[in-house]
Motif scaffolding. Structure first.
Motif, PDB file in Angstrom:
ATOM      1  N   ARG A  75      45.425  -1.390  27.697  1.00  0.00           N
ATOM      2  CA  ARG A  75      46.327  -1.440  26.546  1.00  0.00           C
ATOM      3  C   ARG A  75      47.161  -2.711  26.610  1.00  0.00           C
ATOM      4  O   ARG A  75      47.637  -3.107  27.664  1.00  0.00           O
ATOM      5  N   PHE A  76      47.341  -3.329  25.433  1.00  0.00           N
ATOM      6  CA  PHE A  76      48.205  -4.495  25.295  1.00  0.00           C
ATOM      7  C   PHE A  76      49.450  -4.075  24.540  1.00  0.00           C
ATOM      8  O   PHE A  76      49.363  -3.355  23.552  1.00  0.00           O
ATOM      9  N   ASP A  77      50.599  -4.548  24.988  1.00  0.00           N
ATOM     10  CA  ASP A  77      51.848  -4.354  24.255  1.00  0.00           C
ATOM     11  C   ASP A  77      52.355  -5.745  23.874  1.00  0.00           C
ATOM     12  O   ASP A  77      52.888  -6.468  24.709  1.00  0.00           O
ATOM     13  N   THR A  78      52.174  -6.107  22.610  1.00  0.00           N
ATOM     14  CA  THR A  78      52.525  -7.462  22.185  1.00  0.00           C
ATOM     15  C   THR A  78      54.027  -7.682  22.108  1.00  0.00           C
ATOM     16  O   THR A  78      54.480  -8.817  22.176  1.00  0.00           O
ATOM     17  N   MET A  79      54.803  -6.623  21.982  1.00  0.00           N
ATOM     18  CA  MET A  79      56.266  -6.774  21.941  1.00  0.00           C
ATOM     19  C   MET A  79      56.817  -7.205  23.304  1.00  0.00           C
ATOM     20  O   MET A  79      57.686  -8.060  23.376  1.00  0.00           O
ATOM     21  N   THR A  80      56.324  -6.595  24.365  1.00  0.00           N
ATOM     22  CA  THR A  80      56.832  -6.902  25.709  1.00  0.00           C
ATOM     23  C   THR A  80      55.897  -7.807  26.501  1.00  0.00           C
ATOM     24  O   THR A  80      56.214  -8.163  27.628  1.00  0.00           O
ATOM     25  N   SER A  81      54.734  -8.141  25.945  1.00  0.00           N
ATOM     26  CA  SER A  81      53.706  -8.965  26.609  1.00  0.00           C
ATOM     27  C   SER A  81      53.130  -8.289  27.843  1.00  0.00           C
ATOM     28  O   SER A  81      52.658  -8.951  28.754  1.00  0.00           O
ATOM     29  N   ASP A  82      53.170  -6.958  27.884  1.00  0.00           N
ATOM     30  CA  ASP A  82      52.645  -6.216  29.024  1.00  0.00           C
ATOM     31  C   ASP A  82      51.186  -5.842  28.795  1.00  0.00           C
ATOM     32  O   ASP A  82      50.764  -5.591  27.669  1.00  0.00           O
ATOM     33  N   ILE A  83      50.463  -5.772  29.893  1.00  0.00           N
ATOM     34  CA  ILE A  83      49.097  -5.252  29.894  1.00  0.00           C
ATOM     35  C   ILE A  83      49.074  -4.103  30.889  1.00  0.00           C
ATOM     36  O   ILE A  83      49.503  -4.248  32.028  1.00  0.00           O
ATOM     37  N   ASN A  84      48.603  -2.956  30.441  1.00  0.00           N
ATOM     38  CA  ASN A  84      48.492  -1.793  31.305  1.00  0.00           C
ATOM     39  C   ASN A  84      47.041  -1.356  31.358  1.00  0.00           C
ATOM     40  O   ASN A  84      46.385  -1.245  30.321  1.00  0.00           O
ATOM     41  N   ALA A  85      46.570  -1.099  32.570  1.00  0.00           N
ATOM     42  CA  ALA A  85      45.190  -0.665  32.761  1.00  0.00           C
ATOM     43  C   ALA A  85      45.166   0.555  33.654  1.00  0.00           C
ATOM     44  O   ALA A  85      45.966   0.686  34.575  1.00  0.00           O
ATOM     45  N   GLU A  86      44.244   1.472  33.334  1.00  0.00           N
ATOM     46  CA  GLU A  86      43.986   2.630  34.180  1.00  0.00           C
ATOM     47  C   GLU A  86      42.524   2.562  34.581  1.00  0.00           C
ATOM     48  O   GLU A  86      41.656   2.350  33.735  1.00  0.00           O
ATOM     49  N   LEU A  87      42.276   2.740  35.860  1.00  0.00           N
ATOM     50  CA  LEU A  87      40.922   2.662  36.383  1.00  0.00           C
ATOM     51  C   LEU A  87      40.626   3.930  37.164  1.00  0.00           C
ATOM     52  O   LEU A  87      41.458   4.395  37.951  1.00  0.00           O
ATOM     53  N   ILE A  88      39.452   4.503  36.931  1.00  0.00           N
ATOM     54  CA  ILE A  88      39.053   5.752  37.573  1.00  0.00           C
ATOM     55  C   ILE A  88      37.693   5.541  38.225  1.00  0.00           C
ATOM     56  O   ILE A  88      36.799   4.943  37.625  1.00  0.00           O
ATOM     57  N   SER A  89      37.553   6.049  39.437  1.00  0.00           N
ATOM     58  CA  SER A  89      36.252   6.053  40.110  1.00  0.00           C
ATOM     59  C   SER A  89      35.780   7.498  40.183  1.00  0.00           C
ATOM     60  O   SER A  89      36.374   8.315  40.889  1.00  0.00           O
ATOM     61  N   LYS A 130      50.808 -14.048  28.634  1.00  0.00           N
ATOM     62  CA  LYS A 130      51.710 -15.105  28.192  1.00  0.00           C
ATOM     63  C   LYS A 130      51.311 -15.695  26.844  1.00  0.00           C
ATOM     64  O   LYS A 130      52.046 -16.460  26.263  1.00  0.00           O
ATOM     65  N   ASN A 131      50.125 -15.327  26.344  1.00  0.00           N
ATOM     66  CA  ASN A 131      49.632 -15.863  25.078  1.00  0.00           C
ATOM     67  C   ASN A 131      49.486 -14.735  24.070  1.00  0.00           C
ATOM     68  O   ASN A 131      49.366 -13.579  24.444  1.00  0.00           O
ATOM     69  N   THR A 132      49.463 -15.082  22.804  1.00  0.00           N
ATOM     70  CA  THR A 132      49.156 -14.091  21.779  1.00  0.00           C
ATOM     71  C   THR A 132      47.651 -14.089  21.553  1.00  0.00           C
ATOM     72  O   THR A 132      46.998 -15.120  21.644  1.00  0.00           O
ATOM     73  N   LEU A 133      47.124 -12.919  21.268  1.00  0.00           N
ATOM     74  CA  LEU A 133      45.685 -12.778  21.074  1.00  0.00           C
ATOM     75  C   LEU A 133      45.356 -12.780  19.594  1.00  0.00           C
ATOM     76  O   LEU A 133      45.978 -12.068  18.815  1.00  0.00           O
ATOM     77  N   GLN A 134      44.384 -13.586  19.226  1.00  0.00           N
ATOM     78  CA  GLN A 134      43.914 -13.658  17.852  1.00  0.00           C
ATOM     79  C   GLN A 134      42.400 -13.687  17.862  1.00  0.00           C
ATOM     80  O   GLN A 134      41.791 -14.333  18.706  1.00  0.00           O
ATOM     81  N   GLY A 135      41.800 -13.003  16.918  1.00  0.00           N
ATOM     82  CA  GLY A 135      40.348 -13.020  16.809  1.00  0.00           C
ATOM     83  C   GLY A 135      39.675 -12.108  17.809  1.00  0.00           C
ATOM     84  O   GLY A 135      40.317 -11.462  18.638  1.00  0.00           O
ATOM     85  N   ASN A 136      38.354 -12.024  17.731  1.00  0.00           N
ATOM     86  CA  ASN A 136      37.569 -11.186  18.630  1.00  0.00           C
ATOM     87  C   ASN A 136      37.586 -11.763  20.041  1.00  0.00           C
ATOM     88  O   ASN A 136      37.545 -12.975  20.221  1.00  0.00           O
ATOM     89  N   LYS A 137      37.616 -10.878  21.025  1.00  0.00           N
ATOM     90  CA  LYS A 137      37.656 -11.286  22.427  1.00  0.00           C
ATOM     91  C   LYS A 137      36.694 -10.441  23.233  1.00  0.00           C
ATOM     92  O   LYS A 137      36.356  -9.317  22.870  1.00  0.00           O
ATOM     93  N   LYS A 138      36.280 -10.971  24.354  1.00  0.00           N
ATOM     94  CA  LYS A 138      35.487 -10.222  25.328  1.00  0.00           C
ATOM     95  C   LYS A 138      36.406  -9.961  26.509  1.00  0.00           C
ATOM     96  O   LYS A 138      36.907 -10.894  27.138  1.00  0.00           O
ATOM     97  N   PRO A 156      40.754  -7.334  16.880  1.00  0.00           N
ATOM     98  CA  PRO A 156      42.146  -7.053  16.566  1.00  0.00           C
ATOM     99  C   PRO A 156      42.265  -5.826  15.676  1.00  0.00           C
ATOM    100  O   PRO A 156      41.299  -5.478  15.014  1.00  0.00           O
ATOM    101  N   PRO A 157      43.384  -5.181  15.632  1.00  0.00           N
ATOM    102  CA  PRO A 157      44.644  -5.484  16.304  1.00  0.00           C
ATOM    103  C   PRO A 157      44.608  -5.046  17.769  1.00  0.00           C
ATOM    104  O   PRO A 157      43.892  -4.122  18.126  1.00  0.00           O
ATOM    105  N   TYR A 158      45.390  -5.717  18.582  1.00  0.00           N
ATOM    106  CA  TYR A 158      45.389  -5.455  20.011  1.00  0.00           C
ATOM    107  C   TYR A 158      46.558  -4.588  20.461  1.00  0.00           C
ATOM    108  O   TYR A 158      46.549  -4.066  21.561  1.00  0.00           O
ATOM    109  N   PRO A 162      44.043   1.614  22.817  1.00  0.00           N
ATOM    110  CA  PRO A 162      43.343   1.658  24.107  1.00  0.00           C
ATOM    111  C   PRO A 162      41.903   1.148  23.972  1.00  0.00           C
ATOM    112  O   PRO A 162      41.162   1.557  23.084  1.00  0.00           O
ATOM    113  N   PHE A 163      41.539   0.224  24.820  1.00  0.00           N
ATOM    114  CA  PHE A 163      40.183  -0.285  24.901  1.00  0.00           C
ATOM    115  C   PHE A 163      39.521   0.398  26.092  1.00  0.00           C
ATOM    116  O   PHE A 163      40.018   0.338  27.209  1.00  0.00           O
ATOM    117  N   THR A 164      38.397   1.055  25.854  1.00  0.00           N
ATOM    118  CA  THR A 164      37.735   1.871  26.850  1.00  0.00           C
ATOM    119  C   THR A 164      36.601   1.099  27.518  1.00  0.00           C
ATOM    120  O   THR A 164      35.796   0.473  26.842  1.00  0.00           O
TER     121      THR A 164
END
Length: 168
Positions: A75-89, A130-138, A156-158, A162-164
């Motif tokens: 998940r991206f939070d554009t207001m706070t510039s945070d990226i949160n990830a959850e990983l499960i094995s 630190k950057n804003t995201l625009q357009g399609n991304k991998k 977008p929007p980012y 949640p991106f799975t």
């Protein structure tokens, strides 16, 4: 006509009329050849090899993640510039302390963004964009030692979507 009326060869207008396109062609071709040799496309993010006239994708890193039973969300939070990830094995494999997130531009490698995600608690990671995201991304998540990778094509929007990744 005498030699005084004709003048030297380099002052003849027809000569320059004929030579100008040839000189321009040599100059333009020199510039374009130099640009093509000096610049690097660097477009491809994944592992591809060229054999004869065919391109073959190397899925070893994706297959390694599948064998470990890895999946997650990002998940991206554009207001706070945070990226949160959850990983499960799914197989209970130990998760790395840090992850590398590559936010790849579809056509220009110079616009790729690399973010280091630190583990807050087991399976939960955070980082700062630190950057804003625009357009399609991998989006590519991998450990620092690059033993495996999870890939997702994002549009977008980012913000707070949640991106799975993997088999969820």
């Amino acid at each position: 006509m005498t030699d005084q009326q004709i003048g030297p060869w380099y002052k003849q207008p027809w000569l320059w009329f004929i030579l100008a396109p040839l000189i321009a062609t040599v100059l333009y071709s020199t510039v374009y050849i130099t640009a093509s040799i000096v610049t690097n496309d660097g477009v491809v993010l994944e592992e591809y090899t060229k054999k004869a006239k065919a391109f073959h994708k190397d899925n070893r890193l994706n297959e390694a993640a599948r064998k470990l039973g890895l999946s997650g969300t990002l998940r991206f939070d554009t207001m706070t510039s945070d990226i949160n990830a959850e990983l499960i094995s799914a197989k209970g494999e130990p998760l790395p302390e840090q992850l590398q997130l590559t936010i790849g531009h579809p056509t220009k490698a110079s616009l790729d963004i690399n973010v280091l995600l630190h583990q807050l608690k087991p399976g939960h990671y955070a980082g700062e964009l630190k950057n804003t995201l625009q357009g399609n991304k991998k989006l590519i998540i991998s450990p620092i030692n690059n033993e495996w990778q999870l890939i997702h094509e994002a549009e977008p929007p980012y913000d707070q979507i949640p991106f799975t990744f993997g088999n969820q």
